[in-house]
Design a protein around this motif. Sequence first.
Motif, short mmCIF file in Angstrom:
data_model
loop_
_atom_site.label_atom_id
_atom_site.label_comp_id
_atom_site.label_asym_id
_atom_site.label_seq_id
_atom_site.Cartn_x
_atom_site.Cartn_y
_atom_site.Cartn_z
N LEU A 1 1.17 -0.78 2.14
CA LEU A 1 1.41 -0.39 3.53
C LEU A 1 0.46 0.70 3.98
O LEU A 1 0.03 0.74 5.13
N THR A 2 0.10 1.61 3.09
CA THR A 2 -0.74 2.73 3.47
C THR A 2 -2.21 2.34 3.63
O THR A 2 -2.84 2.68 4.62
N ASN B 1 -3.13 -1.72 5.72
CA ASN B 1 -2.58 -2.01 7.05
C ASN B 1 -3.70 -1.91 8.08
O ASN B 1 -4.39 -0.91 8.19
N LEU C 1 2.27 -0.20 12.59
CA LEU C 1 3.44 -0.78 11.93
C LEU C 1 4.49 -1.10 12.99
O LEU C 1 4.79 -0.28 13.85
#
Length: 69
Positions: free
Chosen positions: A51-52, A55, A59
């Motif tokens: 996710l960090t 991406n 979000l």
Amino acid sequence: MWTGYTVGKKMVGVQIQRIDGKRISIWTMIKRHLISAFVYLTPLLIGAIILTFLNDGPLRAIMTFNEIN
């Protein structure tokens, strides 16, 4: 002291023992908990890294994404 027990295991009568049947030591219990924490937290860490760093956009939650379209 409840060596080889957690509260739930004590209630149902289950005890952790060594292969030779002896009671486990405090050090063995600590190692067991550290290894299980590593095993359970590894997927969370992998997800956080994905996710960090991977991406591309902002979000969004599923509900927010559906409201925009």
